[in-house]
Design an enzyme around this catalytic site. Structure first.
Site, PDB file in Angstrom:
ATOM      1  N   ASP A   1       0.804  -1.232   0.000  1.00  0.00           N
ATOM      2  CA  ASP A   1       0.000   0.000   0.000  1.00  0.00           C
ATOM      3  C   ASP A   1       0.832   1.274   0.000  1.00  0.00           C
ATOM      4  O   ASP A   1       0.408   2.317   0.513  1.00  0.00           O
ATOM      5  CB  ASP A   1      -0.972   0.016   1.204  1.00  0.00           C
ATOM      6  CG  ASP A   1      -1.873  -1.199   1.206  1.00  0.00           C
ATOM      7  OD1 ASP A   1      -2.215  -1.667   0.107  1.00  0.00           O
ATOM      8  OD2 ASP A   1      -2.229  -1.667   2.292  1.00  0.00           O
TER       9      ASP A   1
ATOM     10  N   LYS B   1       1.688   2.153  -5.149  1.00  0.00           N
ATOM     11  CA  LYS B   1       2.196   1.629  -6.420  1.00  0.00           C
ATOM     12  C   LYS B   1       1.263   1.977  -7.571  1.00  0.00           C
ATOM     13  O   LYS B   1       1.711   2.322  -8.664  1.00  0.00           O
ATOM     14  CB  LYS B   1       2.376   0.104  -6.319  1.00  0.00           C
ATOM     15  CG  LYS B   1       3.410  -0.296  -5.279  1.00  0.00           C
ATOM     16  CD  LYS B   1       3.463  -1.796  -5.055  1.00  0.00           C
ATOM     17  CE  LYS B   1       2.252  -2.369  -4.366  1.00  0.00           C
ATOM     18  NZ  LYS B   1       2.080  -2.010  -2.945  1.00  0.00           N
TER      19      LYS B   1
ATOM     20  N   GLY C   1      -4.591  -4.168  -3.813  1.00  0.00           N
ATOM     21  CA  GLY C   1      -5.575  -3.133  -4.128  1.00  0.00           C
ATOM     22  C   GLY C   1      -4.788  -1.891  -4.484  1.00  0.00           C
ATOM     23  O   GLY C   1      -4.144  -1.301  -3.620  1.00  0.00           O
ATOM     24  N   HIS C   2      -4.751  -1.556  -5.760  1.00  0.00           N
ATOM     25  CA  HIS C   2      -3.938  -0.428  -6.229  1.00  0.00           C
ATOM     26  C   HIS C   2      -4.852   0.717  -6.644  1.00  0.00           C
ATOM     27  O   HIS C   2      -5.666   0.568  -7.555  1.00  0.00           O
ATOM     28  CB  HIS C   2      -3.043  -0.870  -7.399  1.00  0.00           C
ATOM     29  CG  HIS C   2      -2.012  -1.887  -6.991  1.00  0.00           C
ATOM     30  ND1 HIS C   2      -1.089  -2.418  -7.851  1.00  0.00           N
ATOM     31  CD2 HIS C   2      -1.764  -2.469  -5.789  1.00  0.00           C
ATOM     32  CE1 HIS C   2      -0.317  -3.280  -7.197  1.00  0.00           C
ATOM     33  NE2 HIS C   2      -0.716  -3.335  -5.947  1.00  0.00           N
TER      34      HIS C   2
ATOM     35  N   GLN D   1       1.980  -6.001  -3.230  1.00  0.00           N
ATOM     36  CA  GLN D   1       2.440  -6.115  -1.842  1.00  0.00           C
ATOM     37  C   GLN D   1       3.730  -5.299  -1.663  1.00  0.00           C
ATOM     38  O   GLN D   1       3.927  -4.335  -2.385  1.00  0.00           O
ATOM     39  CB  GLN D   1       2.627  -7.592  -1.422  1.00  0.00           C
ATOM     40  CG  GLN D   1       1.325  -8.366  -1.291  1.00  0.00           C
ATOM     41  CD  GLN D   1       0.754  -8.853  -2.612  1.00  0.00           C
ATOM     42  OE1 GLN D   1       1.413  -9.521  -3.376  1.00  0.00           O
ATOM     43  NE2 GLN D   1      -0.492  -8.535  -2.879  1.00  0.00           N
TER      44      GLN D   1
HETATM   45  P1  GDP Z   1      -0.826   0.417  -3.518  1.00  0.00           P
HETATM   46  O1  GDP Z   1      -1.422  -0.869  -3.068  1.00  0.00           O
HETATM   47  O2  GDP Z   1       0.648   0.461  -3.301  1.00  0.00           O
HETATM   48  O3  GDP Z   1      -1.197   0.776  -4.931  1.00  0.00           O
HETATM   49  O4  GDP Z   1      -1.457   1.543  -2.580  1.00  0.00           O
HETATM   50  P2  GDP Z   1      -3.011   1.677  -2.157  1.00  0.00           P
HETATM   51  O5  GDP Z   1      -3.765   2.170  -3.311  1.00  0.00           O
HETATM   52  O6  GDP Z   1      -3.485   0.447  -1.496  1.00  0.00           O
HETATM   53  O7  GDP Z   1      -2.898   2.742  -0.994  1.00  0.00           O
HETATM   54  C1  GDP Z   1      -2.355   3.995  -1.199  1.00  0.00           C
HETATM   55  C2  GDP Z   1      -3.425   5.039  -0.852  1.00  0.00           C
HETATM   56  O8  GDP Z   1      -2.812   6.305  -0.727  1.00  0.00           O
HETATM   57  C3  GDP Z   1      -4.466   5.207  -1.935  1.00  0.00           C
HETATM   58  O9  GDP Z   1      -5.690   5.543  -1.349  1.00  0.00           O
HETATM   59  C4  GDP Z   1      -3.922   6.360  -2.765  1.00  0.00           C
HETATM   60  O10 GDP Z   1      -4.935   7.061  -3.442  1.00  0.00           O
HETATM   61  C5  GDP Z   1      -3.322   7.210  -1.697  1.00  0.00           C
HETATM   62  N1  GDP Z   1      -2.151   8.025  -2.106  1.00  0.00           N
HETATM   63  C6  GDP Z   1      -1.177   7.714  -3.006  1.00  0.00           C
HETATM   64  N2  GDP Z   1      -0.235   8.675  -3.015  1.00  0.00           N
HETATM   65  C7  GDP Z   1      -0.620   9.607  -2.124  1.00  0.00           C
HETATM   66  C8  GDP Z   1      -0.051  10.831  -1.664  1.00  0.00           C
HETATM   67  O11 GDP Z   1       1.025  11.248  -2.052  1.00  0.00           O
HETATM   68  N3  GDP Z   1      -0.747  11.516  -0.702  1.00  0.00           N
HETATM   69  C9  GDP Z   1      -1.927  11.076  -0.204  1.00  0.00           C
HETATM   70  N4  GDP Z   1      -2.521  11.814   0.732  1.00  0.00           N
HETATM   71  N5  GDP Z   1      -2.494   9.923  -0.607  1.00  0.00           N
HETATM   72  C10 GDP Z   1      -1.842   9.200  -1.543  1.00  0.00           C
HETATM   73  P1  IMO Z   2      -0.915  -4.131  -2.277  1.00  0.00           P
HETATM   74  O1  IMO Z   2      -0.462  -4.678  -3.605  1.00  0.00           O
HETATM   75  C1  IMO Z   2      -0.961  -4.606   2.056  1.00  0.00           C
HETATM   76  C2  IMO Z   2      -1.022  -8.695   3.631  1.00  0.00           C
HETATM   77  C3  IMO Z   2      -2.278  -9.137   4.335  1.00  0.00           C
HETATM   78  C4  IMO Z   2      -1.697 -10.138   5.321  1.00  0.00           C
HETATM   79  C5  IMO Z   2      -0.592 -10.794   4.504  1.00  0.00           C
HETATM   80  C6  IMO Z   2      -0.969 -12.112   3.848  1.00  0.00           C
HETATM   81  O2  IMO Z   2      -2.210  -3.428  -2.331  1.00  0.00           O
HETATM   82  O3  IMO Z   2       0.176  -3.360  -1.620  1.00  0.00           O
HETATM   83  P2  IMO Z   2      -2.503 -12.763   1.764  1.00  0.00           P
HETATM   84  O4  IMO Z   2      -3.930 -12.437   1.453  1.00  0.00           O
HETATM   85  O5  IMO Z   2      -1.550 -12.307   0.728  1.00  0.00           O
HETATM   86  O6  IMO Z   2      -2.311 -14.203   2.104  1.00  0.00           O
HETATM   87  O7  IMO Z   2      -2.198 -11.937   3.116  1.00  0.00           O
HETATM   88  O8  IMO Z   2      -0.224  -9.849   3.495  1.00  0.00           O
HETATM   89  N1  IMO Z   2      -1.239  -8.169   2.256  1.00  0.00           N
HETATM   90  C7  IMO Z   2      -1.179  -6.879   1.934  1.00  0.00           C
HETATM   91  N2  IMO Z   2      -0.986  -5.787   2.704  1.00  0.00           N
HETATM   92  N3  IMO Z   2      -1.068  -4.467   0.718  1.00  0.00           N
HETATM   93  C8  IMO Z   2      -1.230  -5.546  -0.071  1.00  0.00           C
HETATM   94  O9  IMO Z   2      -1.211  -5.469  -1.417  1.00  0.00           O
HETATM   95  C9  IMO Z   2      -1.336  -6.815   0.526  1.00  0.00           C
HETATM   96  N4  IMO Z   2      -1.515  -8.073   0.060  1.00  0.00           N
HETATM   97  C10 IMO Z   2      -1.443  -8.886   1.128  1.00  0.00           C
HETATM   98  O10 IMO Z   2      -2.907  -8.068   4.986  1.00  0.00           O
HETATM   99  O11 IMO Z   2      -1.100  -9.456   6.388  1.00  0.00           O
HETATM  100 MG    MG Z   3      -2.942  -1.567  -1.802  1.00  0.00          MG
END
Ligand code: GDP
Ligand code: IMO
Ligand code: MG
Length: 421
Positions: free
Chosen positions: A14, A17, A41-42, A223
């Site tokens: 998270d 990416k 979840g991106h 991840q």
């Molecule tokens: P990912 O899994 O690495 O793609 O990240 P996620 O989407 O799960 O979580 C990142 C969260 O931070 C999302 O809700 C993005 O919209 C938000 N986000 C990304 N970059 C920034 C930033 O620079 N500032 C803020 N406030 N939010 C951001």
């Molecule tokens: P993105 O790509 C954050 C965590 C789960 C749990 C562990 C194992 O959005 O960054 P799994 O379902 O893979 O067997 O869970 O890994 N986990 C993540 N945490 N971002 C993710 O993906 C994750 N994918 C799995 O919360 O601790």
């Molecule tokens: Mg994510």
């Protein structure tokens, strides 16, 4: 020789990416996922809208791009179909832009049940998995029992499915776990039919052909490094290699063909699910990060645990991935912090260590260096030299500690809220 560039999360996932891939895609013709599955979840924000992708690469919105789901990914046809139909409703030509590796493994409805049953049986020691069936699917892959996308065209596909399902039902008898997969199974077979609309490829041949044709390819990690099956905080990890090495096995490219490695990290740290997190905050600073950063899982909605930036962990991730450029995300979330802390070492008993240790347990106490906060709103800044001195000091310290330049600083979720140096 054209090389494949890579975007990787350096913490526990998270990091942002989805946003970074979206920002970088104008420079790339092909975006490829190489591991993980719908546990990811991106999120992408642009033109006032937010999208969350789970299996589909984050390049899908860019006109003319090719998006590949590589052989290292595990696919749930129900979740993938749902993603596809949402994008199609928004006018994205997914069929033209999405290619799926035949060697990618399928997540069966019973894989999800096995994941849930295993987690329920663990009680307090549960991994905190996303319950998407990731672990059981990779177990069947390495156990040589799995079903692959290429199998869906086989006349005996139903038989192969039933055989594996039966094996799972027998395994489930060891748990005291109630379930009913009737509806999900129906949707699953509809999802399988839907996959047949897409170009199913041998990703190793296609990716190498594209490189030989001088196409620019970006591999999108899921991840983060600290969730890697080998080097993460085992057993609180996911079941794939999230490190750069995973690109080679998850797409079929040789190590010598890997080019730039973009390592992304948040200006602080988060983790969702169980497992060690030395710099975790249980006070109002942690709560403030969660509220301002809207730190709730993009896949499960769970609140994310928050804490200070951890250089011991970050240096480890930079080393393991051979990061060539760093990208700092969510810097704006720290806008109103009087003081900031960064862990520079861990104290374990009476020893101070700077290498990420084998066991990260309650005995590990972070040693902090304190920084002045910038105490102003940076969301509107688009040039590095307009940043407040305190933020520049913070960034320069990270560069000094890792030996890698910070090339992009994200100051908000939107595509435009980005500072490129
Ligand atoms: P990912 O899994 O690495 O793609 O990240 P996620 O989407 O799960 O979580 C990142 C969260 O931070 C999302 O809700 C993005 O919209 C938000 N986000 C990304 N970059 C920034 C930033 O620079 N500032 C803020 N406030 N939010 C951001
Ligand atoms: P993105 O790509 C954050 C965590 C789960 C749990 C562990 C194992 O959005 O960054 P799994 O379902 O893979 O067997 O869970 O890994 N986990 C993540 N945490 N971002 C993710 O993906 C994750 N994918 C799995 O919360 O601790
Ligand atoms: Mg994510």
């Amino acid at each position: 020789m054209k090389k494949i560039d890579v975007v990787l999360g350096l913490q526990w996932g998270d990091e942002g990416k989805g946003k970074v891939v979206d920002v970088l895609t104008p420079n790339y013709q092909v975006i490829a996922r190489f591991q993980g599955g719908p546990n990811a979840g991106h999120s992408l924000h642009f033109e006032g809208k937010k999208y969350v992708l789970h299996t589909i690469p984050s390049g899908i919105f860019r006109p003319g791009s090719i998006n590949i789901i590589g052989n290292g990914v595990v696919i749930d046809p129900v979740i993938l179909s749902d993603e596809i139909s949402k994008l199609e409703d928004d006018g994205v030509d997914v069929v033209d832009k999405l290619w799926i590796a035949k060697k990618a493994h399928l997540i069966l409805p019973t894989h999800r049940i096995l994941d849930a049953a295993s987690e329920a049986s663990k009680g307090k020691t549960k991994i905190g998995s996303t319950l998407k069936g990731i672990g059981p699917t990779y177990m069947d892959k390495t156990g040589r029992n799995g079903l692959r996308v290429g199998d869906i065209l086989s006349p005996s596909f139903r038989e192969l499915y039933d055989r594996l399902k039966e094996k799972h039902l027998q395994m489930l008898q060891q748990y005291d776990f109630q379930f009913d997969i009737t509806d999900y199974e129906k949707e699953w077979f509809d999802g399988i039919e839907n996959l047949k609309r897409f170009r199913c490829i041998e990703s190793e041949h296609e990716v190498n052909r594209l490189l030989n044709e001088d196409k620019a390819i970006l591999a999108e990690g899921a991840q983060g490094s600290l969730l890697d099956i080998d080097f993460g905080t085992y057993p609180f990890v996911t079941s794939s290699n999230t490190l750069c090495a995973g690109v080679c096995t998850g797409l079929g490219v040789a190590p010598s063909r890997v080019g730039k490695v973009y390592g992304i990290f948040k200006a602080y740290c988060t983790r969702v699910g169980s497992g060690p997190f030395p710099t975790e905050l249980f006070d109002e600073d942690g709560e403030k990060m969660r509220q301002i950063g809207m730190e709730y899982g993009a896949t499960t909605g769970r609140p994310r645990r928050c804490g200070w930036l951890d250089m011991v962990a970050l240096r480890y991730s930079v080393m393991m991935n051979g990061v060539t450029e760093l990208i700092m995300m969510k810097s704006d979330v720290l806008n109103d912090f009087e003081k900031l802390k960064v862990a520079v070492a861990y104290k374990i008993g009476d020893k101070e260590v700077t290498d990420f240790p084998y066991e990260v347990n309650e005995e590990v106490v972070p040693v902090y260096k304190e920084f002045e906060g910038w105490n102003c709103n940076i969301n509107g800044v688009r040039q590095y030299d307009r940043f407040p001195t305190e933020l520049k000091n913070y960034i320069e310290f990270i560069e000094e500690q890792t030996g890698v330049p910070v090339k992009i600083i994200s100051v908000g979720p939107d595509r435009e809220e980005t500072v490129i140096r």
